[in-house]
Scaffold this active site. Structure first.
Site, short mmCIF file in Angstrom:
data_model
loop_
_atom_site.label_atom_id
_atom_site.label_comp_id
_atom_site.label_asym_id
_atom_site.label_seq_id
_atom_site.Cartn_x
_atom_site.Cartn_y
_atom_site.Cartn_z
N ARG A 121 0.95 -1.12 0.01
CA ARG A 121 0.13 0.08 0.11
C ARG A 121 0.74 1.26 -0.15
NH1 ARG A 121 -5.27 1.92 3.40
NH2 ARG A 121 -6.16 0.19 1.87
N HIS A 148 -7.36 0.90 -6.41
CA HIS A 148 -7.64 0.10 -5.12
C HIS A 148 -8.17 -1.20 -5.82
CE1 HIS A 148 -7.98 -0.92 -1.15
NE2 HIS A 148 -8.67 0.19 -0.81
N GLN A 151 -9.87 -3.55 -3.32
CA GLN A 151 -11.45 -3.00 -2.94
C GLN A 151 -12.48 -3.39 -3.90
OE1 GLN A 151 -12.30 -1.16 0.00
NE2 GLN A 151 -14.06 -1.55 -0.72
N ASP A 244 -17.19 7.89 -1.41
CA ASP A 244 -15.90 7.66 -0.85
C ASP A 244 -15.40 9.03 -0.18
OD1 ASP A 244 -13.19 6.81 -0.08
OD2 ASP A 244 -12.45 6.83 -1.84
N CYS A 288 -16.37 2.32 0.58
CA CYS A 288 -15.06 1.41 0.97
C CYS A 288 -14.88 1.49 2.34
CB CYS A 288 -13.89 1.92 -0.11
SG CYS A 288 -13.57 3.54 0.28
N ARG A 327 -13.80 -7.81 2.03
CA ARG A 327 -12.13 -7.55 1.87
C ARG A 327 -11.35 -8.64 2.29
NH1 ARG A 327 -10.14 -2.74 1.57
NH2 ARG A 327 -8.68 -3.89 0.39
N1 CP Z 1 -11.23 0.37 2.28
C1 CP Z 1 -9.88 0.28 2.89
O1 CP Z 1 -9.05 0.13 2.12
O2 CP Z 1 -9.66 0.61 4.00
P1 CP Z 1 -8.17 0.63 4.86
O3 CP Z 1 -8.02 2.23 4.53
O4 CP Z 1 -8.73 0.91 6.37
O5 CP Z 1 -7.55 -0.34 4.75
N1 NVA Z 2 -9.87 7.14 -1.55
C1 NVA Z 2 -9.60 6.67 -0.23
C2 NVA Z 2 -9.62 5.34 -0.12
C3 NVA Z 2 -9.41 4.70 1.27
C4 NVA Z 2 -9.47 3.53 1.43
C5 NVA Z 2 -8.08 7.25 -0.03
O1 NVA Z 2 -7.04 6.87 -0.82
O2 NVA Z 2 -7.88 7.74 1.13
#
Ligand code: CP
Ligand code: NVA
Length: 339
Positions: A121, A148, A151, A244, A288, A327
């Site tokens: 990540r 993502h 997701q 989101d 998400c 997830r």
């Molecule tokens: N939806 C998601 O990716 O959540 P986190 O940022 O908590 O991993």
């Molecule tokens: N768009 C958001 C998603 C988090 C899971 C971010 O990147 O912060």
């Protein structure tokens, strides 16, 4: 005859082409591979429900490089691996040399000698691609600025659980239309032939080439992709309203400007009612997470809801916690199929 613990999931057979492969973006998967992964995730979910814990990841080691924070993705990957006898090693940006004292290529080559796979990540899509190139191991993208994909797998599983199929289901994403979640959702909806609308201000529309590619994929699968700037119009006939956060990780300094820009795109009950499906059971709300809804965080206590109001978030239409659970099942499917 009931499944025994040592029997592999039957849908693993359909995933043979995914052995040894990671996931940098949904483009890495054929449409059939995507559907096969969802079947495997559904089967793994069912096995867990009835108490079957397998050993499909026995002695497999997965490095988890997380440059950004995470609740769901990190925990989903850790539990997914452990459920099947594997283990994960969490490496935050502060813990390792990556990109500071050591190049991405060198770190990748070292981890590739020790681990069976890498879950990443971070910010840069290029970085996750380099990890895959140099480690020689399956690398899964657990979120970058651009995409993502894990997701989107959970989103699709949640939609299929609720509606039983994808064809004819209309998904409307409302909010920051060019963020990682929106991009991957658009690609995923196109692959399974749903009707997808990205409703967003013109300045936050996704890149044209991404939309054009998704339009082609959707058309080939009997679905469609459209961009809209009018929430009340866009959601007409929607079965899924998705939103989101308005400023993603790394964009915190843009929060004020995004609040001003995206206020008309907040998901509230009036918008859910504008679908025409709120009363007949053919509508769900997805997010998400994490979500800024009324009263839930330090940030929103002074300004109220951002992207979604409490009455929608807490309503029966909201499947956000099923989505969060999914997830884990979908990430498990990726690990099991690859390793
Ligand atoms: N939806 C998601 O990716 O959540 P986190 O940022 O908590 O991993
Ligand atoms: N768009 C958001 C998603 C988090 C899971 C971010 O990147 O912060």
């Amino acid at each position: 005859m009931p499944a025994r613990h040592e029997d592999p999931p039957v849908s693993l057979l359909q995933c043979a082409s995914l052995k040894g492969r990671g996931l940098l973006s949904l483009d890495d998967l054929t449409d059939d591979e995507l559907l096969a992964l969802l079947d495997l995730a559904a089967e793994l979910k069912q096995r867990k429900r009835v108490g079957i814990r397998g050993n499909l990841l026995h002695r497999k080691h997965i490095a988890m490089i997380f440059e950004k924070t995470s609740t769901r993705t990190r925990c989903a990957a850790a539990v997914a691996a452990a459920d099947e006898g594997g283990r994960t090693e969490y490496l935050s940006a502060r813990d390792i040399h990556l990109g500071k004292k050591e190049s991405v290529a060198d770190t990748a080559r070292v981890l590739g000698r020790m681990f069976d796979g890498i879950f990443f990540r971070g910010y840069s899509q290029q970085r996750v691609a380099w990890l895959a190139e140099y480690s020689g191991r399956p690398v899964w993208n657990g979120l970058t600025d651009e995409s993502h994909p894990t997701q989107a797998l959970a989103d699709l599983l949640t939609v299929r659980e609720r509606f039983g199929a994808f064809k004819g289901v209309k998904v409307v994403y409302v909010g920051d239309g060019r963020n990682n979640v929106a991009n991957s959702l658009m690609a995923g909806c196109a692959k399974v032939g749903m009707d997808f609308v990205d409703c967003t201000p013109p300045s936050l529309a996704p890149p044209r080439d991404l939309v054009a590619a998704a339009e082609r994929v959707a058309a080939a699968n009997g679905g469609s992709v459209a961009i809209s700037h009018d929430p009340a119009l866009a959601v007409r006939g929607a079965n899924v309203v998705y939103t989101d956060v308005w400023a993603s990780m790394g964009e915190e300094s843009k929060m004020e400007e995004r609040i001003a820009l995206l206020k008309p795109y907040r998901v509230d009950m009036a918008l859910m009612n504008a679908t025409g499906n709120a009363a007949n059971g053919a509508l769900v709300f997805l997010h998400c997470l994490p979500a800024f809804h009324d009263r839930n965080t330090d940030l929103t206590k002074d300004i109220g809801a951002m992207e979604v109001t409490d009455d929608v978030f807490e309503s029966k239409m909201s499947l956000v916690f099923d989505q969060a659970e999914n997830r884990m099942h979908t990430i498990k499917a990726l690990f099991v199929a690859a390793l």
